[in-house]
Design a protein around this motif. Structure first.
Motif, PDB file in Angstrom:
ATOM      1  N   SER A 117       0.003  -5.895  -4.481  1.00  8.31           N
ATOM      2  CA  SER A 117       0.790  -4.900  -5.218  1.00  8.31           C
ATOM      3  C   SER A 117       2.224  -4.914  -4.694  1.00  8.31           C
ATOM      4  N   VAL A 118       2.801  -6.102  -4.759  1.00  5.14           N
ATOM      5  CA  VAL A 118       4.167  -6.341  -4.251  1.00  5.14           C
ATOM      6  C   VAL A 118       4.900  -7.177  -5.295  1.00  5.14           C
ATOM      7  N   ALA A 119       6.191  -7.406  -5.055  1.00  3.18           N
ATOM      8  CA  ALA A 119       6.964  -8.233  -5.990  1.00  3.18           C
ATOM      9  C   ALA A 119       6.341  -9.634  -6.071  1.00  3.18           C
TER      10      ALA A 119
ATOM     11  N   ILE B 268       2.803  -4.958   8.301  1.00  2.74           N
ATOM     12  CA  ILE B 268       2.763  -6.409   8.157  1.00  2.74           C
ATOM     13  C   ILE B 268       3.965  -6.883   7.345  1.00  2.74           C
ATOM     14  N   ASP B 269       4.419  -8.090   7.638  1.00  2.00           N
ATOM     15  CA  ASP B 269       5.502  -8.641   6.828  1.00  2.00           C
ATOM     16  C   ASP B 269       4.979  -9.874   6.091  1.00  2.00           C
ATOM     17  N   ALA B 270       5.011  -9.828   4.761  1.00  2.00           N
ATOM     18  CA  ALA B 270       4.505 -10.951   3.966  1.00  2.00           C
ATOM     19  C   ALA B 270       5.237 -12.239   4.298  1.00  2.00           C
ATOM     20  N   ARG B 271       6.492 -12.101   4.712  1.00  2.00           N
ATOM     21  CA  ARG B 271       7.322 -13.288   4.923  1.00  2.00           C
ATOM     22  C   ARG B 271       7.399 -13.725   6.373  1.00  2.00           C
TER      23      ARG B 271
ATOM     24  N   GLU C  97      -0.588  -8.686  -9.733  1.00  2.00           N
ATOM     25  CA  GLU C  97      -0.082  -7.742 -10.727  1.00  2.00           C
ATOM     26  C   GLU C  97       0.874  -8.444 -11.667  1.00  2.00           C
ATOM     27  N   LYS C  98       1.121  -7.809 -12.796  1.00  2.00           N
ATOM     28  CA  LYS C  98       2.162  -8.316 -13.684  1.00  2.00           C
ATOM     29  C   LYS C  98       3.525  -7.926 -13.113  1.00  2.00           C
ATOM     30  N   PRO C  99       4.634  -8.526 -13.377  1.00  2.00           N
ATOM     31  CA  PRO C  99       4.748  -9.629 -14.320  1.00  2.00           C
ATOM     32  C   PRO C  99       4.309 -10.956 -13.702  1.00  2.00           C
TER      33      PRO C  99
ATOM     34  N   ALA D 213       1.928  -2.886   4.564  1.00  2.00           N
ATOM     35  CA  ALA D 213       3.330  -2.965   4.121  1.00  2.00           C
ATOM     36  C   ALA D 213       4.184  -3.071   5.382  1.00  2.00           C
ATOM     37  N   ARG D 214       5.491  -3.252   5.211  1.00  2.00           N
ATOM     38  CA  ARG D 214       6.321  -3.404   6.421  1.00  2.00           C
ATOM     39  C   ARG D 214       6.528  -2.078   7.140  1.00  2.00           C
ATOM     40  N   SER D 215       6.478  -0.967   6.411  1.00  2.00           N
ATOM     41  CA  SER D 215       6.789   0.341   7.023  1.00  2.00           C
ATOM     42  C   SER D 215       6.006   0.562   8.304  1.00  2.00           C
ATOM     43  N   ASP D 216       6.725   1.053   9.298  1.00  2.00           N
ATOM     44  CA  ASP D 216       6.110   1.298  10.594  1.00  2.00           C
ATOM     45  C   ASP D 216       5.346   2.630  10.504  1.00  2.00           C
TER      46      ASP D 216
ATOM     47  N   GLY E   3       0.802  -1.230   0.000  1.00  2.00           N
ATOM     48  CA  GLY E   3       0.000   0.000   0.000  1.00  2.00           C
ATOM     49  C   GLY E   3       0.829   1.273   0.000  1.00  2.00           C
ATOM     50  N   THR E   4       2.125   1.152   0.355  1.00  2.00           N
ATOM     51  CA  THR E   4       2.983   2.349   0.354  1.00  2.00           C
ATOM     52  C   THR E   4       3.798   2.448  -0.929  1.00  2.00           C
ATOM     53  N   GLY E   5       3.625   1.497  -1.839  1.00  2.00           N
ATOM     54  CA  GLY E   5       4.476   1.424  -3.041  1.00  2.00           C
ATOM     55  C   GLY E   5       4.023   2.350  -4.153  1.00  2.00           C
ATOM     56  N   ASP E   6       4.803   2.347  -5.207  1.00  2.00           N
ATOM     57  CA  ASP E   6       4.584   3.241  -6.350  1.00  2.00           C
ATOM     58  C   ASP E   6       3.225   3.008  -7.018  1.00  2.00           C
ATOM     59  N   LEU E   7       2.895   1.760  -7.291  1.00  2.00           N
ATOM     60  CA  LEU E   7       1.637   1.472  -7.995  1.00  2.00           C
ATOM     61  C   LEU E   7       0.426   1.882  -7.150  1.00  2.00           C
ATOM     62  N   ALA E   8       0.500   1.585  -5.852  1.00  2.00           N
ATOM     63  CA  ALA E   8      -0.610   1.954  -4.970  1.00  2.00           C
ATOM     64  C   ALA E   8      -0.797   3.467  -4.961  1.00  2.00           C
ATOM     65  N   ARG E   9       0.316   4.195  -4.873  1.00  2.00           N
ATOM     66  CA  ARG E   9       0.216   5.659  -4.772  1.00  2.00           C
ATOM     67  C   ARG E   9      -0.225   6.291  -6.091  1.00  2.00           C
ATOM     68  N   ARG E  10       0.293   5.742  -7.205  1.00  2.00           N
ATOM     69  CA  ARG E  10       0.003   6.374  -8.493  1.00  2.00           C
ATOM     70  C   ARG E  10      -1.357   5.985  -9.054  1.00  2.00           C
ATOM     71  N   LYS E  11      -1.734   4.719  -8.879  1.00  2.00           N
ATOM     72  CA  LYS E  11      -2.924   4.223  -9.577  1.00  2.00           C
ATOM     73  C   LYS E  11      -4.047   3.755  -8.657  1.00  2.00           C
TER      74      LYS E  11
HETATM   75  P1  NAP Z   1       7.333  -0.718  -5.026  1.00  2.00           P
HETATM   76  O1  NAP Z   1       7.167   0.749  -5.213  1.00  2.00           O
HETATM   77  O2  NAP Z   1       8.716  -1.260  -4.864  1.00  2.00           O
HETATM   78  O3  NAP Z   1       6.463  -1.125  -3.754  1.00  2.00           O
HETATM   79  C1  NAP Z   1       6.555  -2.380  -3.160  1.00  2.00           C
HETATM   80  C2  NAP Z   1       5.633  -2.427  -1.966  1.00  2.00           C
HETATM   81  O4  NAP Z   1       5.757  -3.697  -1.331  1.00  2.00           O
HETATM   82  C3  NAP Z   1       5.952  -1.384  -0.908  1.00  2.00           C
HETATM   83  O5  NAP Z   1       4.747  -0.893  -0.367  1.00  2.00           O
HETATM   84  C4  NAP Z   1       6.710  -2.194   0.144  1.00  2.00           C
HETATM   85  O6  NAP Z   1       6.585  -1.552   1.371  1.00  2.00           O
HETATM   86  C5  NAP Z   1       5.969  -3.524   0.074  1.00  2.00           C
HETATM   87  N1  NAP Z   1       6.748  -4.669   0.547  1.00  2.00           N
HETATM   88  C6  NAP Z   1       7.987  -5.070   0.162  1.00  2.00           C
HETATM   89  N2  NAP Z   1       8.375  -6.170   0.830  1.00  2.00           N
HETATM   90  C7  NAP Z   1       7.338  -6.503   1.654  1.00  2.00           C
HETATM   91  C8  NAP Z   1       7.121  -7.539   2.597  1.00  2.00           C
HETATM   92  N3  NAP Z   1       8.057  -8.480   2.857  1.00  2.00           N
HETATM   93  N4  NAP Z   1       5.956  -7.574   3.258  1.00  2.00           N
HETATM   94  C9  NAP Z   1       4.987  -6.633   3.028  1.00  2.00           C
HETATM   95  N5  NAP Z   1       5.147  -5.629   2.150  1.00  2.00           N
HETATM   96  C10 NAP Z   1       6.300  -5.544   1.465  1.00  2.00           C
HETATM   97  O7  NAP Z   1       6.665  -1.544  -6.218  1.00  2.00           O
HETATM   98  P2  NAP Z   1       5.494  -1.084  -7.192  1.00  2.00           P
HETATM   99  O8  NAP Z   1       6.087  -0.328  -8.318  1.00  2.00           O
HETATM  100  O9  NAP Z   1       4.412  -0.455  -6.405  1.00  2.00           O
HETATM  101  O10 NAP Z   1       5.016  -2.480  -7.800  1.00  2.00           O
HETATM  102  C11 NAP Z   1       4.237  -3.406  -7.079  1.00  2.00           C
HETATM  103  C12 NAP Z   1       3.873  -4.571  -7.992  1.00  2.00           C
HETATM  104  O11 NAP Z   1       3.129  -4.068  -9.089  1.00  2.00           O
HETATM  105  C13 NAP Z   1       5.076  -5.272  -8.609  1.00  2.00           C
HETATM  106  O12 NAP Z   1       4.767  -6.633  -8.805  1.00  2.00           O
HETATM  107  C14 NAP Z   1       5.217  -4.600  -9.968  1.00  2.00           C
HETATM  108  O13 NAP Z   1       5.850  -5.431 -10.910  1.00  2.00           O
HETATM  109  C15 NAP Z   1       3.765  -4.396 -10.317  1.00  2.00           C
HETATM  110  N6  NAP Z   1       3.501  -3.301 -11.267  1.00  2.00           N
HETATM  111  C16 NAP Z   1       3.875  -2.037 -10.976  1.00  2.00           C
HETATM  112  C17 NAP Z   1       3.588  -1.016 -11.869  1.00  2.00           C
HETATM  113  C18 NAP Z   1       3.953   0.411 -11.573  1.00  2.00           C
HETATM  114  O14 NAP Z   1       3.604   1.268 -12.377  1.00  2.00           O
HETATM  115  N7  NAP Z   1       4.614   0.707 -10.476  1.00  2.00           N
HETATM  116  C19 NAP Z   1       2.920  -1.302 -13.079  1.00  2.00           C
HETATM  117  C20 NAP Z   1       2.535  -2.620 -13.332  1.00  2.00           C
HETATM  118  C21 NAP Z   1       2.835  -3.606 -12.421  1.00  2.00           C
HETATM  119  P3  NAP Z   1       7.609  -1.809   2.607  1.00  2.00           P
HETATM  120  O15 NAP Z   1       8.988  -1.678   2.047  1.00  2.00           O
HETATM  121  O16 NAP Z   1       7.222  -0.779   3.582  1.00  2.00           O
HETATM  122  O17 NAP Z   1       7.312  -3.179   3.087  1.00  2.00           O
END
Ligand code: NAP
Length: 483
Positions: free
Chosen positions: A119-121, A93-96, A147-149, A50-53, A18-26
């Motif tokens: 929305s994570v790797a 939360i930690d996915a792992r 999400e892809k890929p 997400a893991r962020s505190d 939820g703190t990642g790029d895709l969540a914030r942008r889209k």
């Molecule tokens: P990102 O900016 O790197 O964000 C990753 C997110 O995952 C962060 O919120 C991170 O937060 C969280 N995370 C990482 N490790 C974690 C764990 N162990 N437990 C819980 N949360 C964890 O990546 P993104 O660009 O948003 O992309 C997310 C997914 O969407 C990927 O699969 C990417 O391929 C796909 N995607 C992205 C886009 C795009 O435009 N960005 C487009 C199409 C597909 P913390 O570090 O705080 O845990």
């Protein structure tokens, strides 16, 4: 025209990442737009994970900033945003690991739709699926969005499918390809299957060839090293372009229902022929006076990853036998635009004489920018002076045709998330479709490796390598201009 917003049923949506790029942008700005349009039930909740505190207030502020950064100005209304933020929660939360899962469980309500957006790797998909089950928050009303890929080849895609299938039924898995959420893509189906006009012409007897182009003006920039591990074939062709190809080429499904549509798409992929080496062109953009080359962006002076690909595909079935489908996509091209062009054959006999023979009819389905459709037809040039023919576009821009209404048309992510809540999988890829797509692209990629194929350089902001134009020229055709 009256817009009909039908609220969806009550839901808890958890955005892992939820703190990642895709969540914030889209995802988050998209959900806010649905709230703004009145489609979100009063009780619905969106939980960032997400893991962020971070606490609830911290996450809400992050969401507000994301809306201000990525939503249109007309939606930037602090009072509305405040009301939207009442729906927002957060859990660290930690996915792992085990951290945070009990807290998440405590927040999930029984008897409402539970949507878990991954929305994570992809390496975390299996861990998340497993924990959702082991913590007992994956009941019949649960569904996951991935999400892809989806894999980087057939083997990894199969493994991902297995990892998810261990905990979720296929009817609960929503593999997103946001191209399928675009208004025009759905309109393509409406035009094909809602009118009698086109379907009788939709075959090798009347169609000369089909072009699918997804052109970008941006390079790989800061994501170069990451991109270099995949390339245009994996990043764009295997998913977006092949999905468009399926929709244009599939047989009419007997109903507009998820499995009926996806069965037909799968048949198209399975009927795709292997592509010989001389029917694929790969490229990498050169440097300009001020901008780095692809290889510099990728941080590897010997990179053999393509950021441009053009290929000629054929579908071996009765409808399409012998008809080329030309696919191309690339970075740093002349203009940004995605379109499908259906080029019809010429009239069998010109009664007006060869000097007046005009271009064939072309149906163009524009995905971006300015979603819409154009049908190029030949008419008489107005005025005296005999029968002079001229080609004109019958243009239907959705923005013009629908006026203000079009602004309320949800973007691809919004629509797809609402479909998840409704439980409608029609616009999501099924596991066997994804595997079949990899089964077609894998040998092409493997062929390049075995032949030590080196992508052709091309001028940045051009139409790609000359060989791409040559591939069509050899067959007395040419690409439509990228505009
Ligand atoms: P990102 O900016 O790197 O964000 C990753 C997110 O995952 C962060 O919120 C991170 O937060 C969280 N995370 C990482 N490790 C974690 C764990 N162990 N437990 C819980 N949360 C964890 O990546 P993104 O660009 O948003 O992309 C997310 C997914 O969407 C990927 O699969 C990417 O391929 C796909 N995607 C992205 C886009 C795009 O435009 N960005 C487009 C199409 C597909 P913390 O570090 O705080 O845990």
């Amino acid at each position: 025209m009256v817009s009909r917003i039908i609220p969806v049923e009550d839901f808890d949506l958890v955005i892992f990442g939820g703190t990642g790029d895709l969540a914030r942008r889209k995802i988050l700005p998209g959900l806010y737009r649905r709230f703004f349009a009145g489609q979100m039930p009063d009780e619905a909740r969106i939980i960032g994970a997400a893991r962020s505190d971070m606490d609830q207030m911290g996450f809400r502020e992050m969401v507000r900033e994301a809306i201000f950064e990525f939503a249109d100005k007309k939606y930037q209304d602090n009072k509305k945003i405040d009301r939207f933020l009442d729906h927002i929660d957060y859990v660290a939360i930690d996915a792992r690991g085990e951290a945070g899962w009990e807290a998440l469980k405590g927040k999930m309500r029984a008897d409402v739709v539970k949507a878990y957006y991954f929305s994570v790797a992809p390496s975390l998909f299996g861990d998340l699926a497993k924990r959702l089950q082991s913590f007992g928050i994956a009941d019949d009303k649960a569904r996951i969005v991935v999400e892809k890929p989806f894999g980087r080849d057939l083997e990894t895609a199969r493994q991902l499918n297995k990892d998810l299938a261990a905990y979720f039924d296929e009817t609960q898995i929503y593999r997103i390809d946001h191209y399928l959420g675009k208004e025009t893509v759905q309109n393509l189906m409406a035009v094909r299957f809602g009118n009698i006009l086109f379907e009788p012409l939709w075959n090798s007897q009347y169609i000369d060839h089909i072009q699918i182009t997804v052109a970008e003006t941006v390079g790989v920039g800061g994501r170069g090293e990451y991109y270099d591990k995949s390339g245009a074939m994996r990043d764009m062709v295997q998913n977006h372009l092949m999905q468009l190809l399926c929709l244009i080429a599939m047989e009419p499904p007997n109903k507009f229902e998820p499995d009926a549509v996806r069965d037909e798409k799968l048949k198209v992929i399975r009927a795709l022929q292997p592509v010989p080496a001389h029917h694929i062109v790969r490229g990498q953009y050169d440097a300009t006076a001020d901008e780095p080359s692809y290889r510099e962006d990728a941080g590897d002076p010997r990179s053999r990853t393509e950021c441009f690909v053009a290929l000629r595909a054929e579908i071996a079935n009765w409808r399409w036998s012998g008809i080329p489908f030309y696919l191309r996509t690339g970075k740093k091209l002349r203009a940004r635009g995605s379109e499908i062009a259906v080029v019809f054959k010429e009239a069998p006999h010109s009664i007006f004489g060869p000097q007046d023979a005009k271009s064939p009819n072309v149906l163009v389905i524009r995905l971006q920018p300015d979603e819409g459709m154009t049908l190029q037809v030949t008419i008489k040039e107005p005025g005296p002076g005999g029968m002079r023919l001229v080609d004109v576009p019958l243009d239907m821009s959705f923005a013009e045709a629908l006026g203000d209404e079009v602004e309320d048309v949800p973007d691809a992510y919004e629509r797809l998330i609402m479909d998840v809540i409704r439980g409608n999988q029609t616009l999501f890829m099924r596991g066997d479709e994804v595997e079949a797509a990899w089964a077609w692209t894998d040998p092409l990629i493997q062929g390049w490796i075995e032949r030590h194929d080196v992508p052709k350089p091309y001028d940045a902001y051009s139409d790609g390598p000359d060989d791409s134009a040559m591939m069509l020229h050899r067959e007395h055709r040419r690409w439509r201009e990228i505009r």
